[in-house]
Structure formats: C-alpha cells, structure tokens
Scaffold this active site. Structure first.
Site, PDB file in Angstrom:
ATOM      1  N   GLU A 175       0.826  -1.203   0.000  1.00  0.00           N
ATOM      2  CA  GLU A 175       0.000   0.000   0.000  1.00  0.00           C
ATOM      3  C   GLU A 175       0.866   1.261   0.000  1.00  0.00           C
ATOM      4  O   GLU A 175       0.827   2.070   0.941  1.00  0.00           O
ATOM      5  CB  GLU A 175      -0.967  -0.046   1.168  1.00  0.00           C
ATOM      6  CG  GLU A 175      -1.969  -1.194   1.018  1.00  0.00           C
ATOM      7  CD  GLU A 175      -2.900  -1.361   2.199  1.00  0.00           C
ATOM      8  OE1 GLU A 175      -2.678  -0.703   3.237  1.00  0.00           O
ATOM      9  OE2 GLU A 175      -3.848  -2.144   2.097  1.00  0.00           O
ATOM     10  N   ASN A 197       2.082   2.414   7.570  1.00  0.00           N
ATOM     11  CA  ASN A 197       1.090   1.379   7.321  1.00  0.00           C
ATOM     12  C   ASN A 197       0.874   0.591   8.601  1.00  0.00           C
ATOM     13  O   ASN A 197       1.722   0.600   9.494  1.00  0.00           O
ATOM     14  CB  ASN A 197       1.544   0.454   6.188  1.00  0.00           C
ATOM     15  CG  ASN A 197       0.419  -0.422   5.672  1.00  0.00           C
ATOM     16  OD1 ASN A 197       0.166  -1.501   6.185  1.00  0.00           O
ATOM     17  ND2 ASN A 197      -0.287   0.058   4.656  1.00  0.00           N
ATOM     18  N   HIS A 417     -18.475  -9.425   5.385  1.00  0.00           N
ATOM     19  CA  HIS A 417     -17.143  -8.898   5.665  1.00  0.00           C
ATOM     20  C   HIS A 417     -16.499  -9.703   6.789  1.00  0.00           C
ATOM     21  O   HIS A 417     -17.072  -9.851   7.867  1.00  0.00           O
ATOM     22  CB  HIS A 417     -17.223  -7.420   6.072  1.00  0.00           C
ATOM     23  CG  HIS A 417     -15.886  -6.802   6.321  1.00  0.00           C
ATOM     24  ND1 HIS A 417     -15.581  -6.082   7.452  1.00  0.00           N
ATOM     25  CD2 HIS A 417     -14.749  -6.820   5.580  1.00  0.00           C
ATOM     26  CE1 HIS A 417     -14.331  -5.660   7.397  1.00  0.00           C
ATOM     27  NE2 HIS A 417     -13.808  -6.103   6.274  1.00  0.00           N
ATOM     28  N   HIS A 418     -15.306 -10.224   6.506  1.00  0.00           N
ATOM     29  CA  HIS A 418     -14.518 -10.959   7.491  1.00  0.00           C
ATOM     30  C   HIS A 418     -13.186 -10.250   7.691  1.00  0.00           C
ATOM     31  O   HIS A 418     -12.255 -10.455   6.919  1.00  0.00           O
ATOM     32  CB  HIS A 418     -14.251 -12.394   7.034  1.00  0.00           C
ATOM     33  CG  HIS A 418     -15.449 -13.283   7.022  1.00  0.00           C
ATOM     34  ND1 HIS A 418     -15.435 -14.528   6.430  1.00  0.00           N
ATOM     35  CD2 HIS A 418     -16.694 -13.124   7.537  1.00  0.00           C
ATOM     36  CE1 HIS A 418     -16.630 -15.081   6.575  1.00  0.00           C
ATOM     37  NE2 HIS A 418     -17.407 -14.250   7.243  1.00  0.00           N
ATOM     38  N   GLU A 419     -13.079  -9.414   8.692  1.00  0.00           N
ATOM     39  CA  GLU A 419     -11.778  -8.840   9.042  1.00  0.00           C
ATOM     40  C   GLU A 419     -11.113  -9.761  10.066  1.00  0.00           C
ATOM     41  O   GLU A 419     -11.677 -10.040  11.124  1.00  0.00           O
ATOM     42  CB  GLU A 419     -11.937  -7.434   9.625  1.00  0.00           C
ATOM     43  CG  GLU A 419     -10.634  -6.808  10.096  1.00  0.00           C
ATOM     44  CD  GLU A 419      -9.541  -6.841   9.035  1.00  0.00           C
ATOM     45  OE1 GLU A 419      -8.501  -7.495   9.268  1.00  0.00           O
ATOM     46  OE2 GLU A 419      -9.729  -6.222   7.971  1.00  0.00           O
ATOM     47  N   GLU A 488      -5.486  -6.956   1.801  1.00  0.00           N
ATOM     48  CA  GLU A 488      -4.207  -7.090   2.516  1.00  0.00           C
ATOM     49  C   GLU A 488      -3.558  -8.461   2.334  1.00  0.00           C
ATOM     50  O   GLU A 488      -2.578  -8.772   3.004  1.00  0.00           O
ATOM     51  CB  GLU A 488      -4.353  -6.788   4.026  1.00  0.00           C
ATOM     52  CG  GLU A 488      -4.716  -5.368   4.362  1.00  0.00           C
ATOM     53  CD  GLU A 488      -6.219  -5.138   4.395  1.00  0.00           C
ATOM     54  OE1 GLU A 488      -6.643  -4.010   4.098  1.00  0.00           O
ATOM     55  OE2 GLU A 488      -6.954  -6.098   4.703  1.00  0.00           O
ATOM     56  N   GLU A 506      -7.332  -6.687  -3.021  1.00  0.00           N
ATOM     57  CA  GLU A 506      -6.852  -5.311  -2.864  1.00  0.00           C
ATOM     58  C   GLU A 506      -5.356  -5.322  -3.162  1.00  0.00           C
ATOM     59  O   GLU A 506      -4.946  -5.115  -4.280  1.00  0.00           O
ATOM     60  CB  GLU A 506      -7.135  -4.811  -1.452  1.00  0.00           C
ATOM     61  CG  GLU A 506      -6.724  -3.362  -1.238  1.00  0.00           C
ATOM     62  CD  GLU A 506      -6.745  -2.976   0.212  1.00  0.00           C
ATOM     63  OE1 GLU A 506      -7.098  -1.834   0.503  1.00  0.00           O
ATOM     64  OE2 GLU A 506      -6.388  -3.810   1.067  1.00  0.00           O
ATOM     65  N   GLU A 512      -9.141   4.012  -0.448  1.00  0.00           N
ATOM     66  CA  GLU A 512      -9.215   4.385   0.961  1.00  0.00           C
ATOM     67  C   GLU A 512      -8.120   5.373   1.349  1.00  0.00           C
ATOM     68  O   GLU A 512      -8.324   6.231   2.225  1.00  0.00           O
ATOM     69  CB  GLU A 512      -9.133   3.141   1.842  1.00  0.00           C
ATOM     70  CG  GLU A 512      -7.837   2.359   1.714  1.00  0.00           C
ATOM     71  CD  GLU A 512      -7.853   1.065   2.517  1.00  0.00           C
ATOM     72  OE1 GLU A 512      -8.803   0.873   3.306  1.00  0.00           O
ATOM     73  OE2 GLU A 512      -6.930   0.259   2.357  1.00  0.00           O
TER      74      GLU A 512
END
Length: 706
Positions: A175, A197, A417-419, A488, A506, A512
C-alpha cells in the site's frame, strides 16, 4: 613449451565445446523473442532474453542457496536432457476482459544434474509472443527430498539504467504510492517512498516489489513479476544499483527461512513481459496462461458483481465500525453487548443497511457490502489478539434474518465482511462455521481482510505460511460456493484462472488512502501496469465528493481526482467486482454522472487498449459481454492532454449514440475536481472523438447501437 601451448589449446577447445553443447535457443511463436540458455564453465545455469534482436535481459544466473547444506543448487551442473515443444490453445475464462484467451508458446525444458551431489533440477522455459516465463522443478529423487531454501538466486540483469515505476520491497504491504525514477536513484529515494502502514517491514534500500514496470531509453517496456504463486514465498527484487542486476528475494518465515520444500515440487513462474508498445503490456494474458486451468467444475454460481457499501463513511471517519464506546476491551464470547450504550455512530445498523439495499435495487446494483456488522470492533487492532472475531455474531442493531429477507425481496445480495486483524489461526478455526453461516443467510461473496501484523508473531503477510493460508481460504470457499475478495493478502499472480471464485483482491494502495491524506493523481495510470498484471483489484472507485471534510470535518483529506476520472476507472481498472464507493447521498447529488456507473458492465466480450504510457495516461475500449455496447475510459496523469479516440472497433455500417462524460473546461484534480460535462453524439466506425483530459482527470464514454 610447444607441447604446453598445444595442451592449453586443446583444453580451451574442449571447454568451449562443452559450453556450446550446453547452449540452447528458444524462439517465440512470432519470432520476436529469443531466449538463450547457457551453462557457464563452472556449471552455473544462465539465460538471456532478446527482443527484436536486441538484448533486454543480459546473461543472468539461475539457482538456489540452500540452508545447512555445503552444496547449494548454484553451479556444478551438466545438461542431462533438453526438450523443445510447442503449445497452442484457446480457453474461455469464467469472467474477464475478454471472452476467449489464446495460450500460445514454445517450451524448452532443461534437465540438469549436479555432478557432485547427483541432484536433478529442471528449468522449464515458456516463450510467448508477449514474453518469457520460467520456473524450477525438482523431480522425485533420492538425493533431494526435504530441503530448506535460504535464498532463490534468480537474476534479471538489466541492459542499462532504466526508468522504473516502483514501490518499496516490503514483507507485509503493497500500500504505497509509486515512485518513477531511474534505477540508480532508487537508493536515494527509498526512505521518502516508505509511508506509514498498519504492518510493514522493508529489507533493503534497493528492494522493490513486483509487478515492476520498467522503460528503457530505447522505449522498450519491460514488466517483471511472477505467476502461479502456490505453496511458496512471494518474490521481491533486490537491486545491485552499480550493475543494474535484480536478484530474487523471497519473503522469510518466522525463523528466517525462505521456503520449506519437499520434492517433487516446483516453484512459481518468473515472468518477463516486454514490448515496444506500452498497450501490449496491458493486453498481455501471459500471467493467466502460466496458471493451471480452472479447477472448479460447476462455475454457475460465480458471477461478476457491481456493488455499493457501508464503507466510505467509516473510512472517512464519519461513521464507526464499533457499536459502543463503553468497552476498553472485548473478550470473544464473554462480552455482553445487550446492556451496552450505542455510540450513535455505528453504521452497520438495520435501517441504514435497508436504505442501501433500496438504493442498490433502484439503480440495478447487484449487492451491498456491510462492514462492522459483527461484534468485536471495539478491541480489534494492535494488541496481537488471537481470538478477536467469530464471524457469526452480529451487533444488537444488526438483524441478520430481517436483512436477509429484505435483501432477497429486493433481488439484492449482501456481501459478508470478514476482518481477521491478521489472526490467521483464529480465522481458520472459524472458517467452516463462518461459511456455513453465509450459506444459511444468502451471502455468496466475502470481503476478507488482514489488517495489522500476522499472528503467530514473526510470520509475514507474504511468506510461504501466509500464502498457504490465503490459498486454503479460497479453496475452502469454493467448497461452499462462495466468492472471495481478499484485502491485505498477497498480490495476485493469475490464480483466478485456476480458482475463478477469487473475484478480487486489494493488495495495493486503493481509494481508501484518498481519505488518509491522498494518493498521487497519476496513481491510477500506473496500477494497470503493475498491480493489475496478476489479476483484478478491488480499487473501490466512484468517489464524487473530493472534499473529505464534507463528510467528516475532522478529516482534511482531498481525493486527488476529477469526477470524470472516477467514472473512467470503471473501464481502465478492470475488475469483475466493482464498487460504487461513495455514500449514496453524493450519488443523488449528481444523478446524470451516476448514470454511467449504472450503465457500465463488469464483464467483457473484448478489450482494446487504444493508447498508454505508464504514469501518464491510459485509454481503453471494452465491449459488454451481454449487450454488445462499448465503453471507453481514459485516465490522465498530471499534464493536461487531448486524446483522439478512433472508433474503428465499432461494427461497420451501424450507427451508435455516444455519451461522453468529460472534464469541464476548468477542471483540475486539486482546484476544481467536480467540473464535468456530458455530451451526446451520433457516431459510426469511421468517427473520431477528440476529448480533453484535465490534470488528474479523464473521460468515460458509453456507446450504444441506435
């Protein structure tokens, strides 16, 4: 003396003869590329790549340094066998930039024997009309079974001090904004290219990441990357900036090892795509072609997705993932939310989600992503906590059953969504339960995330251990007929051909960051040459309000793009998963511009790359797979320019209506980003459209048959 000279001459001749015998040449099907394989006198394998009779990769060494082994796989080889073959097929992707892909190459397989150890190693080269792929193979054998890679020593020797578009080599993140510089300038610019980051670890002041885009002074474009990264560490490149030689640098595991190997095994492919026309780099499908064919027998459940989401408001800070501000810490399964006071900013509440479902239904969107729906967000980041989420327990204000039924009544899907917060073991423990929950509630796509340091401590986002986890999650998802959009995770290497349920990643600096201080205005003119070489990116375009403080007065960030540029991204940044990322209130302010997002498809019959220059501009035309309509997108760098779009790709003899969404006369990404014009014109295949692009701007065109 004469006898001595005679002996030396015979010895030299024999050495020359043995070298000549070991030399092998491979040509691309069209003859533009030539690859030469050669064993040096000490038995070191090397290769060289020529394009149109000029070297683009000078003589470069191949091999491995092994751990705890006196004899590495670097030299001492002889050629046991060499085989040349050819291959030509056309295959149909489940989704993609075109409906058919040709896979055409000539192959050279060199079987090497290391005389002292009697170990066997095969180097397999495939030469396409767009470049070279090669990999190492270790057949079943008695003298090489289990071994640990200390470092892969693949070289890419450049022919000069090329211009490069690079980001810092890092074990945990991609990123970063891209830096354009000479190779000799990387060391001096490196520290300035490293920005903060959630998890990061650089390894060298001249280390860079693939896909790496290069341009020679002779205007030859070269791309270095890898394909089919499976059960192996992600490859970076470390530059000798005196001789301009890149050497592979693998991501280590927790104890510093670069790869745990057991024969039979092979590495990923190392790839070199090259051309004297930048559009050929964008059009290359070599990375996909080096992957195995589709392994999912029934793909009827895999489909492209255009979606909106409850996301941007949290990214900008105007909303919250967390339900309450009362808990300084949360313990999974033990924290009682029923008595907690809501903070009033929690975005993933039932009514708000219903509003987004209504908007999606009214505007032909397929799905709504909802982040922050599940318990644990009050205490999810920065504590190296293993059991942070269970991926099935909602907050009190998120009614799973009611939203499931409401979305179904509106013919809209919800995206789960699974973070994981980097807690990989925890995620794997819960995967079956989480995917079953998705099946039970009509979710067929998941956005997974790996923010923060990977757990267990010492592991990295891009090492062999983590790569194996990402692959495990994709294959497990296929068992449950679930599509995956991994954030990520490791950068893609064409694996979506083999596992087409991987519909997005991503793995780069996405939209973002426009809310985290901004990205360079030419960022989107580089990404298709770098990150997108390995597969589509969930870039999350479509921001209409560039002043972030309008959503959150405490956030003074600015989106470095014009509104027309944001529309063009739906064409130039290919993905079968495209988000309209702004809040719905901003789309309601600009309904005429939003019409393009409503119209633009996410699956294509064919794509034509009309013009391109990395870091400066890209213009792409694509034909919808279903309607046959055409869409054109242009993204521009920091210099104003005018593009002439020739419409020769249209069917001759037919008439069309072109709707042009372009920058206004005074548009500028920084000072006047929301200035745009919409024009309509009757066009045919003979027509040419001249369209101006502002700095950080662009244009989008929809072309429909009359």
């Amino acid at each position: 003396m004469k006898q001595f000279i005679k002996s030396i001459s015979i010895l030299s001749f024999l050495l020359l003869l043995s070298t000549w015998v070991a030399a092998q040449e491979l040509n691309s099907p069209d003859g533009n590329f030539t690859m030469d394989f050669l064993l040096l006198e000490d038995g070191t394998p090397t290769y060289q790549l020529n394009f149109k009779d000029k070297a683009i990769i000078k003589s470069s060494k191949l091999g491995f340094e092994l751990k705890d082994d006196a004899q590495s796989l670097l030299d001492g080889f002889t050629v046991l066998e060499s085989k040349i073959s050819a291959f030509d097929e056309t295959w149909k992707p489940v989704w993609g930039e075109e409906s058919e892909i040709r896979n055409h190459y000539n192959e050279l397989a060199i079987t090497l024997k290391q005389n002292e150890t009697e170990r066997i190693m095969v180097i397999r080269f495939r030469l396409f009309n767009d470049g070279l792929g090669f990999r190492y193979e270790f057949p079943q054998q008695k003298n090489l079974v289990y071994f640990v890679i200390k470092e892969e020593r693949t070289e890419f020797a450049m022919t000069g001090d090329h211009t490069a578009f690079w980001i810092p080599g890092d074990y945990d993140t991609q990123e970063y904004d891209y830096t354009e510089s000479r190779l000799s300038e990387i060391r001096g610019l490196f520290e300035g290219a490293v920005t903060p980051n959630a998890s990061q670890q650089q390894f060298s002041k001249t280390g860079v990441q693939t896909a790496l885009m290069l341009k020679t002074d002779e205007s030859i474009y070269i791309n270095l990357h890898e394909a089919a990264l499976v059960n192996y560490a992600c490859m970076h490149l470390d530059l000798d900036d005196t001789n301009f030689v890149f050497t592979s640098w693998l991501t280590p595991d927790a104890v510093g090892d670069k790869g745990q190997m057991q024969a039979p095994r092979h590495t990923p492919w190392r790839t070199i795509i090259a051309s004297d026309d930048a559009t050929d780099i964008l059009a290359s499908r070599m990375t996909y072609n080096l992957n195995e064919p589709n392994k999912i027998e029934d793909t009827s459940w895999i489909h492209p997705v255009k979606y909106i989401g409850i996301w941007w408001e949290m990214i900008t800070g105007s909303g919250s993932w967390a339900y309450t501000d009362e808990f300084p810490s949360v313990q999974l399964g033990k924290t009682d939310y029923s008595k907690a006071k809501p903070n009033g900013r929690h975005s993933a509440n039932t009514q708000h989600v219903m509003d987004y479902i209504d908007f999606a239904s009214e505007n032909g969107m397929d799905a709504v992503l909802v982040e922050g729906w599940n318990v644990g967000w009050e205490d999810w980041f920065g504590h190296h906590k293993d059991d942070v989420f269970d991926f099935v327990t909602p907050y009190p204000d998120f009614d799973v059953a009611e939203l499931r039924d409401y979305a179904k009544s509106k013919d809209v899907k919800l995206v789960m969504h699974h973070e994981t917060s980097g807690a990989v073991r925890n995620y794997e423990r819960h995967l079956d339960q989480a995917y079953t929950f998705m099946n039970d509630n009509g979710y067929d796509a998941v956005k997974s995330g790996y923010v923060g340091d990977i757990l267990p401590k010492g592991q990295n986002h891009y090492n062999q251990w983590a790569v194996n986890h990402y692959q495990f999650a994709i294959e497990k998802a296929a068992d449950y007929q679930i599509m995956v959009n991994a954030h990520e995770a490791v950068r893609p290497t064409g694996l979506a051909r083999t596992w087409p349920n991987l519909i997005g990643n991503e793995s780069a600096r996405g939209t973002e960051y426009q809310a985290f201080g901004g990205s360079k205005p030419n960022h989107v003119t580089v990404l298709p040459f770098t990150r997108l070489i390995g597969g589509p990116m969930d870039y999350t375009p479509g921001i209409f309000e560039m002043d972030v403080s309008k959503l959150n007065p405490d956030n003074q960030s600015h989106v470095n793009s014009t509104l027309a540029n944001q529309l063009a991204l739906y064409v130039t940044m290919y993905s079968p998963l495209q988000m309209a990322a702004d809040v719905i209130e901003n789309y309601k302010r600009f309904p005429d511009a939003f019409q393009f997002i409503r119209d633009v498809p996410v699956d294509w019959q064919q794509s034509q790359y009309l013009e391109a220059e990395p870091g400066h501009y890209i213009t792409v035309a694509r034909q919808d797979k279903n309607s046959g309509d055409w869409f054109v997108g242009n993204v521009n760098g920091t210099t104003e320019r005018t593009t002439t779009v020739s419409l020769g790709f249209l069917e001759k003899g037919k008439k069309y209506e072109a709707t042009i969404y372009r920058d206004g006369e005074n548009a500028h990404y920084n000072t006047n980003p929301q200035s745009y014009k919409i024009d309509s014109k009757r066009v045919t295949a003979k027509s040419k459209l001249k369209v101006r692009s502002a700095p950080g701007g662009g244009f989008a065109i929809s072309i429909k048959e009359l």
